[in-house]
Write a protein that holds these residues in place. Structure first.
Motif, PDB file in Angstrom:
ATOM      1  N   GLY A 188       0.811  -1.223   0.000  1.00  0.00           N
ATOM      2  CA  GLY A 188       0.000   0.000   0.000  1.00  0.00           C
ATOM      3  C   GLY A 188       0.839   1.265   0.000  1.00  0.00           C
ATOM      4  N   PRO A 189       1.596   1.506   1.067  1.00  0.00           N
ATOM      5  CA  PRO A 189       2.328   2.780   1.138  1.00  0.00           C
ATOM      6  C   PRO A 189       3.440   2.913   0.099  1.00  0.00           C
ATOM      7  CG  PRO A 189       2.767   1.425   3.085  1.00  0.00           C
ATOM      8  CD  PRO A 189       1.676   0.756   2.331  1.00  0.00           C
ATOM      9  N   LEU A 190       4.164   1.819  -0.169  1.00  0.00           N
ATOM     10  CA  LEU A 190       5.290   1.921  -1.104  1.00  0.00           C
ATOM     11  C   LEU A 190       4.800   2.269  -2.509  1.00  0.00           C
ATOM     12  CD1 LEU A 190       8.379   1.662  -1.400  1.00  0.00           C
ATOM     13  CD2 LEU A 190       8.023  -0.722  -2.048  1.00  0.00           C
ATOM     14  N   ARG A 191       3.780   1.582  -2.955  1.00  0.00           N
ATOM     15  CA  ARG A 191       3.251   1.856  -4.297  1.00  0.00           C
ATOM     16  C   ARG A 191       2.621   3.244  -4.374  1.00  0.00           C
ATOM     17  NH1 ARG A 191       0.777  -3.732  -6.789  1.00  0.00           N
ATOM     18  NH2 ARG A 191       2.654  -4.974  -6.528  1.00  0.00           N
ATOM     19  N   PHE A 192       1.919   3.605  -3.319  1.00  0.00           N
ATOM     20  CA  PHE A 192       1.298   4.931  -3.260  1.00  0.00           C
ATOM     21  C   PHE A 192       2.372   6.016  -3.388  1.00  0.00           C
ATOM     22  CE2 PHE A 192      -0.028   8.601  -0.698  1.00  0.00           C
ATOM     23  CZ  PHE A 192      -1.316   8.843  -1.156  1.00  0.00           C
ATOM     24  N   ASN A 193       3.453   5.841  -2.648  1.00  0.00           N
ATOM     25  CA  ASN A 193       4.524   6.843  -2.662  1.00  0.00           C
ATOM     26  C   ASN A 193       5.236   6.885  -4.012  1.00  0.00           C
ATOM     27  OD1 ASN A 193       3.856   7.210  -0.012  1.00  0.00           O
ATOM     28  ND2 ASN A 193       5.710   6.275   0.834  1.00  0.00           N
ATOM     29  N   LEU A 194       5.534   5.712  -4.558  1.00  0.00           N
ATOM     30  CA  LEU A 194       6.234   5.670  -5.850  1.00  0.00           C
ATOM     31  C   LEU A 194       5.396   6.322  -6.947  1.00  0.00           C
ATOM     32  CD1 LEU A 194       7.816   2.092  -5.800  1.00  0.00           C
ATOM     33  CD2 LEU A 194       9.063   4.253  -5.874  1.00  0.00           C
ATOM     34  N   ALA A 195       4.099   6.027  -6.924  1.00  0.00           N
ATOM     35  CA  ALA A 195       3.223   6.604  -7.944  1.00  0.00           C
ATOM     36  C   ALA A 195       3.184   8.122  -7.832  1.00  0.00           C
ATOM     37  CB  ALA A 195       1.810   6.033  -7.797  1.00  0.00           C
ATOM     38  N   HIS A 196       3.130   8.635  -6.602  1.00  0.00           N
ATOM     39  CA  HIS A 196       3.093  10.091  -6.412  1.00  0.00           C
ATOM     40  C   HIS A 196       4.382  10.758  -6.867  1.00  0.00           C
ATOM     41  CE1 HIS A 196      -0.630   9.997  -4.080  1.00  0.00           C
ATOM     42  NE2 HIS A 196      -0.622  11.297  -4.199  1.00  0.00           N
ATOM     43  N   VAL A 197       5.494  10.095  -6.626  1.00  0.00           N
ATOM     44  CA  VAL A 197       6.791  10.734  -6.875  1.00  0.00           C
ATOM     45  C   VAL A 197       7.269  10.533  -8.318  1.00  0.00           C
ATOM     46  CG1 VAL A 197       9.238  10.633  -6.229  1.00  0.00           C
ATOM     47  CG2 VAL A 197       7.485  10.679  -4.461  1.00  0.00           C
ATOM     48  N   LEU A 198       7.026   9.358  -8.904  1.00  0.00           N
ATOM     49  CA  LEU A 198       7.584   9.065 -10.229  1.00  0.00           C
ATOM     50  C   LEU A 198       6.615   9.335 -11.380  1.00  0.00           C
ATOM     51  CD1 LEU A 198       9.635   5.798  -9.491  1.00  0.00           C
ATOM     52  CD2 LEU A 198      10.380   8.169  -9.402  1.00  0.00           C
ATOM     53  N   ASN A 199       5.340   9.060 -11.191  1.00  0.00           N
ATOM     54  CA  ASN A 199       4.375   9.251 -12.295  1.00  0.00           C
ATOM     55  C   ASN A 199       4.370  10.668 -12.882  1.00  0.00           C
ATOM     56  OD1 ASN A 199       3.578   6.625 -12.408  1.00  0.00           O
ATOM     57  ND2 ASN A 199       1.646   6.906 -11.335  1.00  0.00           N
ATOM     58  N   PRO A 200       4.417  11.714 -12.049  1.00  0.00           N
ATOM     59  CA  PRO A 200       4.404  13.062 -12.642  1.00  0.00           C
ATOM     60  C   PRO A 200       5.597  13.335 -13.552  1.00  0.00           C
ATOM     61  CG  PRO A 200       3.934  13.167 -10.299  1.00  0.00           C
ATOM     62  CD  PRO A 200       4.390  11.775 -10.591  1.00  0.00           C
ATOM     63  N   HIS A 201       6.653  12.541 -13.403  1.00  0.00           N
ATOM     64  CA  HIS A 201       7.837  12.716 -14.259  1.00  0.00           C
ATOM     65  C   HIS A 201       7.818  11.743 -15.437  1.00  0.00           C
ATOM     66  CE1 HIS A 201       9.733  15.726 -11.784  1.00  0.00           C
ATOM     67  NE2 HIS A 201       9.394  15.018 -10.721  1.00  0.00           N
ATOM     68  N   ARG A 202       6.640  11.247 -15.726  1.00  0.00           N
ATOM     69  CA  ARG A 202       6.436  10.331 -16.847  1.00  0.00           C
ATOM     70  C   ARG A 202       7.237   9.042 -16.697  1.00  0.00           C
ATOM     71  NH1 ARG A 202       4.961  13.422 -22.383  1.00  0.00           N
ATOM     72  NH2 ARG A 202       3.315  14.662 -21.494  1.00  0.00           N
ATOM     73  N   ILE A 203       7.377   8.595 -15.481  1.00  0.00           N
ATOM     74  CA  ILE A 203       7.978   7.285 -15.242  1.00  0.00           C
ATOM     75  C   ILE A 203       6.822   6.351 -14.879  1.00  0.00           C
ATOM     76  CG2 ILE A 203       9.570   5.952 -13.809  1.00  0.00           C
ATOM     77  CD1 ILE A 203      11.203   8.515 -13.441  1.00  0.00           C
ATOM     78  N   ASP A 204       6.507   5.453 -15.803  1.00  0.00           N
ATOM     79  CA  ASP A 204       5.379   4.537 -15.597  1.00  0.00           C
ATOM     80  C   ASP A 204       5.851   3.321 -14.805  1.00  0.00           C
ATOM     81  OD1 ASP A 204       3.793   6.229 -17.082  1.00  0.00           O
ATOM     82  OD2 ASP A 204       4.303   5.246 -18.971  1.00  0.00           O
ATOM     83  N   LEU A 205       5.024   2.923 -13.863  1.00  0.00           N
ATOM     84  CA  LEU A 205       5.425   1.830 -12.974  1.00  0.00           C
ATOM     85  C   LEU A 205       4.770   0.525 -13.385  1.00  0.00           C
ATOM     86  CD1 LEU A 205       4.979   3.968  -9.751  1.00  0.00           C
ATOM     87  CD2 LEU A 205       7.149   3.355 -10.815  1.00  0.00           C
ATOM     88  N   ARG A 206       5.568  -0.517 -13.389  1.00  0.00           N
ATOM     89  CA  ARG A 206       5.012  -1.848 -13.633  1.00  0.00           C
ATOM     90  C   ARG A 206       5.415  -2.722 -12.456  1.00  0.00           C
ATOM     91  NH1 ARG A 206       5.678  -6.158 -18.616  1.00  0.00           N
ATOM     92  NH2 ARG A 206       4.348  -7.685 -17.602  1.00  0.00           N
ATOM     93  N   TRP A 207       4.396  -3.264 -11.810  1.00  0.00           N
ATOM     94  CA  TRP A 207       4.670  -4.014 -10.583  1.00  0.00           C
ATOM     95  C   TRP A 207       5.050  -5.451 -10.901  1.00  0.00           C
ATOM     96  CZ3 TRP A 207       4.830  -0.008  -7.692  1.00  0.00           C
ATOM     97  CH2 TRP A 207       3.930   1.030  -7.878  1.00  0.00           C
ATOM     98  N   SER A 208       6.000  -5.957 -10.155  1.00  0.00           N
ATOM     99  CA  SER A 208       6.411  -7.353 -10.297  1.00  0.00           C
ATOM    100  C   SER A 208       5.207  -8.257 -10.082  1.00  0.00           C
ATOM    101  CB  SER A 208       7.487  -7.652  -9.252  1.00  0.00           C
ATOM    102  OG  SER A 208       7.736  -9.018  -9.199  1.00  0.00           O
ATOM    103  N   ALA A 209       5.067  -9.264 -10.957  1.00  0.00           N
ATOM    104  CA  ALA A 209       3.961 -10.232 -10.860  1.00  0.00           C
ATOM    105  C   ALA A 209       2.619  -9.525 -10.741  1.00  0.00           C
ATOM    106  CB  ALA A 209       4.174 -11.162  -9.670  1.00  0.00           C
ATOM    107  N   GLN A 210       2.510  -8.401 -11.500  1.00  0.00           N
ATOM    108  CA  GLN A 210       1.281  -7.613 -11.472  1.00  0.00           C
ATOM    109  C   GLN A 210       0.106  -8.476 -11.934  1.00  0.00           C
ATOM    110  OE1 GLN A 210       1.362  -4.222 -14.149  1.00  0.00           O
ATOM    111  NE2 GLN A 210       0.504  -2.971 -12.535  1.00  0.00           N
ATOM    112  N   ASP A 211       0.428  -9.294 -12.967  1.00  0.00           N
ATOM    113  CA  ASP A 211      -0.605 -10.167 -13.510  1.00  0.00           C
ATOM    114  C   ASP A 211      -0.455 -11.548 -12.876  1.00  0.00           C
ATOM    115  OD1 ASP A 211      -1.366 -11.445 -16.838  1.00  0.00           O
ATOM    116  OD2 ASP A 211      -2.446 -11.559 -14.936  1.00  0.00           O
ATOM    117  N   LEU A 212      -1.119 -11.748 -11.762  1.00  0.00           N
ATOM    118  CA  LEU A 212      -0.927 -12.986 -11.015  1.00  0.00           C
ATOM    119  C   LEU A 212      -1.548 -14.199 -11.699  1.00  0.00           C
ATOM    120  CD1 LEU A 212      -1.496 -11.614  -7.415  1.00  0.00           C
ATOM    121  CD2 LEU A 212       0.655 -12.334  -8.433  1.00  0.00           C
TER     122      LEU A 212
END
Lengths: 118, 235
Positions: free
Chosen positions: B112-136
């Motif tokens: 919860g917190p790690l993804r929330f923080n990464l999305a807030h900090v990196l997404n505005p700089h056009r860094i798209d996040l792909r989570w490990s094993a996102q597609d379970l």
């Protein structure tokens, strides 16, 4: 009763004792002198410049200096603030703008490296 | 935060930015000195109050750049304020999108917190996040992970609480082998929990960030980001 000379000498001794330089003393004296003239003429620059024996543009320029305005603001009575209130507001605005400009520059330094991210 | 604390926070954040920027060579010595001198002289009270009081929590600068205040989540469930430096539209339009593969221990309290923080900090700089094993539901998760890392411009891995399940080190190893630029964040212990076991020595040499709180982690990550992305582009 002390003469003007004696009172001046006493003030000068105190200023020297407090480490005030000649330049600072002249500036302060000039400021207070102008403030007194402005106060006596209810903030009328033309009348004050005549009383001081300087051109009104010269007086106007001197009043623009912030040191002078602060001195004027401190010395003049509230009821006689006709000119000074505007001038003081202007000085505060200038000071605020200077802070804003410096702040903008500081924040631009923060943003700059992130232009290259992504 | 109270008024004086808001100003103190902004001052401390920018001070850390200039210090970290100088240390990691993002900022020249002259810029560092200039910034520190300005911080010492400037009255930040009005700016801080405005930033903290606005509903949008954004302040536009001349030229269209924006300073945004966000509240990120801490390891212990609390929050902390964080400043983002967002260049104006023109600069943003020139940015290329980067894909970042993210791996961490799959625990609810981390996710919860790690993804929330990464999305807030990196997404505005056009860094798209792909989570490990996102597609379970993927039939071959390992192959998915390898492909995910191979297709990424950069990776982010965190070792918080991986002691009893160190899968993340496998992912770090894959990224290392595939030569994908990687940020590895290492939890050093804090009031929330004890330190995670040290990173295997074979995996050293990555961009490593040691931290005890998320506030510390995200400041180091954000302040080191320009340098890290610059290295990606040069390679």
């Amino acid at each position: 009763m002390l003469s003007i000379d004696d009172r001046l000498n006493e003030i000068i001794r105190q200023l020297i004792g407090n480490g005030i330089t000649l330049e600072q003393a002249v500036e302060a004296f000039e400021g207070k002198y102008i403030v007194a003239a402005m106060s006596a003429t209810d903030g009328d620059i033309t009348k004050a410049s005549k009383a001081l024996g300087v051109h009104r543009n010269t007086l106007h320029n001197k009043l623009r200096s912030q040191t002078m305005l602060n001195g004027f603001a401190e010395s003049i009575q509230p009821s006689r603030r006709r000119l000074s209130s505007n001038s003081v507001r202007s000085a505060h605005r200038k000071s605020s703008l200077a802070n804003d400009k410096a702040l903008d520059d500081l924040l631009a330094m923060f943003v700059d490296p992130y232009r290259k991210v992504g | 935060l109270a008024g004086s604390q808001e100003e103190e926070y902004v001052r401390d954040f920018l001070k850390t930015y200039f210090e970290e920027g100088f240390t990691n060579s993002t900022l020249s010595y002259e810029k560092y000195k200039q910034g520190m001198a300005a911080l010492a002289d400037l009255d930040l009270a009005a700016f801080s109050a405005k930033l903290f009081s606005q509903a949008t929590s954004e302040t536009a600068l001349p030229g269209g750049d924006v300073i945004r205040l966000v509240h990120l989540r801490e390891l212990d469930g609390g929050e902390f304020p964080f400043l983002l430096a967002l260049p104006g539209r023109r600069s943003m339009a020139r940015k290329q999108r980067l894909n970042c593969f993210v791996g961490h221990r799959f625990l609810k309290e981390i996710e919860g917190p790690l993804r929330f923080n990464l999305a807030h900090v990196l997404n505005p700089h056009r860094i798209d996040l792909r989570w490990s094993a996102q597609d379970l539901s993927a039939s071959d998760i390992f192959a998915e992970i390898v492909e995910g890392i191979r297709g990424a411009d950069m990776c982010f891995f965190d070792n918080y609480r991986v002691d009893d399940k160190p899968n993340v080190y496998i992912e770090v190893g894959i990224a290392y082998a595939l030569n994908v630029p990687t940020i590895l964040t290492e939890y050093q212990g804090s009031s929330v929990g004890s330190a995670t076991a040290p990173v295997p020595s074979d995996l050293q040499g990555l961009f490593r960030i040691r931290y005890s709180t998320y506030e510390e982690l995200f400041r180091k990550l954000y302040f080191g980001l320009p340098n890290f992305v610059g290295r990606i582009k040069r390679n």
